[in-house]
Design a protein around this motif. Structure first.
Motif, PDB file in Angstrom:
ATOM      1  N   GLY D  48     -31.317  28.432  32.965  1.00  0.00           N
ATOM      2  CA  GLY D  48     -30.691  27.953  34.192  1.00  0.00           C
ATOM      3  C   GLY D  48     -29.273  27.446  33.958  1.00  0.00           C
ATOM      4  O   GLY D  48     -28.433  27.455  34.869  1.00  0.00           O
ATOM      5  N   VAL D  49     -29.008  27.023  32.739  1.00  0.00           N
ATOM      6  CA  VAL D  49     -27.668  26.535  32.403  1.00  0.00           C
ATOM      7  C   VAL D  49     -26.719  27.704  32.137  1.00  0.00           C
ATOM      8  O   VAL D  49     -25.662  27.828  32.750  1.00  0.00           O
ATOM      9  N   TYR D  50     -27.091  28.565  31.207  1.00  0.00           N
ATOM     10  CA  TYR D  50     -26.137  29.614  30.811  1.00  0.00           C
ATOM     11  C   TYR D  50     -25.927  30.669  31.886  1.00  0.00           C
ATOM     12  O   TYR D  50     -24.869  31.298  31.937  1.00  0.00           O
ATOM     13  N   ALA D  51     -26.901  30.844  32.766  1.00  0.00           N
ATOM     14  CA  ALA D  51     -26.738  31.862  33.817  1.00  0.00           C
ATOM     15  C   ALA D  51     -25.720  31.451  34.867  1.00  0.00           C
ATOM     16  O   ALA D  51     -25.299  32.262  35.690  1.00  0.00           O
ATOM     17  N   GLU D  52     -25.324  30.180  34.842  1.00  0.00           N
ATOM     18  CA  GLU D  52     -24.342  29.692  35.815  1.00  0.00           C
ATOM     19  C   GLU D  52     -23.019  29.318  35.137  1.00  0.00           C
ATOM     20  O   GLU D  52     -22.117  28.778  35.776  1.00  0.00           O
ATOM     21  N   MET D  56     -20.511  30.795  28.786  1.00  0.00           N
ATOM     22  CA  MET D  56     -21.735  31.191  28.073  1.00  0.00           C
ATOM     23  C   MET D  56     -22.095  32.639  28.372  1.00  0.00           C
ATOM     24  O   MET D  56     -22.530  33.377  27.480  1.00  0.00           O
ATOM     25  N   LEU D  57     -21.909  33.063  29.603  1.00  0.00           N
ATOM     26  CA  LEU D  57     -22.201  34.456  29.945  1.00  0.00           C
ATOM     27  C   LEU D  57     -21.307  35.413  29.155  1.00  0.00           C
ATOM     28  O   LEU D  57     -21.766  36.454  28.665  1.00  0.00           O
ATOM     29  N   ILE D  58     -20.055  35.049  29.018  1.00  0.00           N
ATOM     30  CA  ILE D  58     -19.136  35.880  28.242  1.00  0.00           C
ATOM     31  C   ILE D  58     -19.565  35.904  26.776  1.00  0.00           C
ATOM     32  O   ILE D  58     -19.562  36.956  26.122  1.00  0.00           O
ATOM     33  N   ALA D  59     -19.979  34.750  26.257  1.00  0.00           N
ATOM     34  CA  ALA D  59     -20.416  34.680  24.855  1.00  0.00           C
ATOM     35  C   ALA D  59     -21.674  35.509  24.629  1.00  0.00           C
ATOM     36  O   ALA D  59     -21.842  36.123  23.572  1.00  0.00           O
ATOM     37  N   ILE D  60     -22.552  35.530  25.613  1.00  0.00           N
ATOM     38  CA  ILE D  60     -23.738  36.386  25.512  1.00  0.00           C
ATOM     39  C   ILE D  60     -23.295  37.853  25.452  1.00  0.00           C
ATOM     40  O   ILE D  60     -23.794  38.640  24.639  1.00  0.00           O
TER      41      ILE D  60
END
Lengths: 79, 79, 79, 79, 79, 79
Positions: D48-52, D56-60
């Motif tokens: 719920g944290v990284y999806a927003e 973090m999304l870019i790092a994924i």
């Protein structure tokens, strides 16, 4: 970016030794910063920041490693 | 950067074993930091910071991985 | 860094399977952290931090990916 | 890390198509996070944290790119 | 991640030109974000954040560079 | 992303010299940012930020290194 800044000293990735290749990696990574921030006074001020910041020092190391990987491959690893 | 600091011990990427190659990767990544921050007292102080910071420890690991990739290729993976 | 810590278990990048190669990547990335922070109690405390931090977990994943790339190449991708 | 978690589904990097290779890259990157944080409830909360979080999304995305590079090479780029 | 999202348009890394390969790199990196955050409204909101944040823009560039490296190798660099 | 922005000037990775290859790496990394943030006024404002921020400057350097690795390989390292 100032187009007058030389980005690769000597315009070659070939070096006589690994040590010289490593020095080239350091120089190439610095020249990108120089091209992005051409003001020497600003760069000198920023140097005082990153030289005392472990996160930045590690990031510099990572960047040099990436440049060196290319240079080492270019030189067939000086084998 | 002080040009008197040796960046690659032994001036070669070739090592007898993977373990020695890994040690070289660690040394090479540290020597870039040493060249960027030549003051041993500052480096010692910073060590106390990054050794307790998980983000920095992970970043160190990533940097060593990058250096090691080059060294491993140079040694044809010690196959 | 303590020179007594083994950085590559078995002193080889060759593994029988991709799964074992992946496990080796995880171990190798951990051993760099162990060598940088030899105090097991500190590492245990930091584990509680990074295991709950998505940014750090992602960074660990990126580091393992880098180690695995080298191991996979060493094993000719287990083709 | 729990040694009972399978890190590479099917224990192979070979896939029939680029699309399947990409899916494998996603799975492999997630399994490292699972191995580092085995508690499914914690992972669900962190999702719920990284999806927003754009960083973090870019790092994924960067991590998946790294895994995919290895898988693509293993499959000779499905040429 | 929704398994119904296509991760590689056309299911191939082969493109006619470098320009098309670059466009594919951009698309592939975006599709990972889409798969991780399937809600289009959230992605649109996050776009407003990263498009104004230099750190995030640079990180996007780094990720695209990684994807492109794989695509370029797959196409033998369009030589 | 505006599909009208050219991502690779000249639509080729081949350059006459390493210096030109390095310039191409810089341009390619900038064009991704341009495609992600097409508003020139915003980009100009952000330039004032990253040009004074050492972390961002280092990250730019790392990104250029990644682009250059691909370009250098495409040109067989100009050997």
């Amino acid at each position: 970016m100032s187009q007058t800044i030389e980005l690769i000293p000597g315009n070659t990735l070939i070096t006589a030794t690994p040590e010289e290749g490593r020095q080239l990696a350091v120089k190439m990574s610095r020249l990108i910063i120089k091209a992005t921030q051409p003001d020497a006074a600003v760069r000198e001020r920023l140097r005082g920041v990153y030289a005392e910041d472990p996160t930045m020092l590690i990031a510099i190391g990572h960047t040099v490693a990436a440049e060196f990987a290319t240079i080492a491959a270019a030189n067939n690893y000086w084998r």
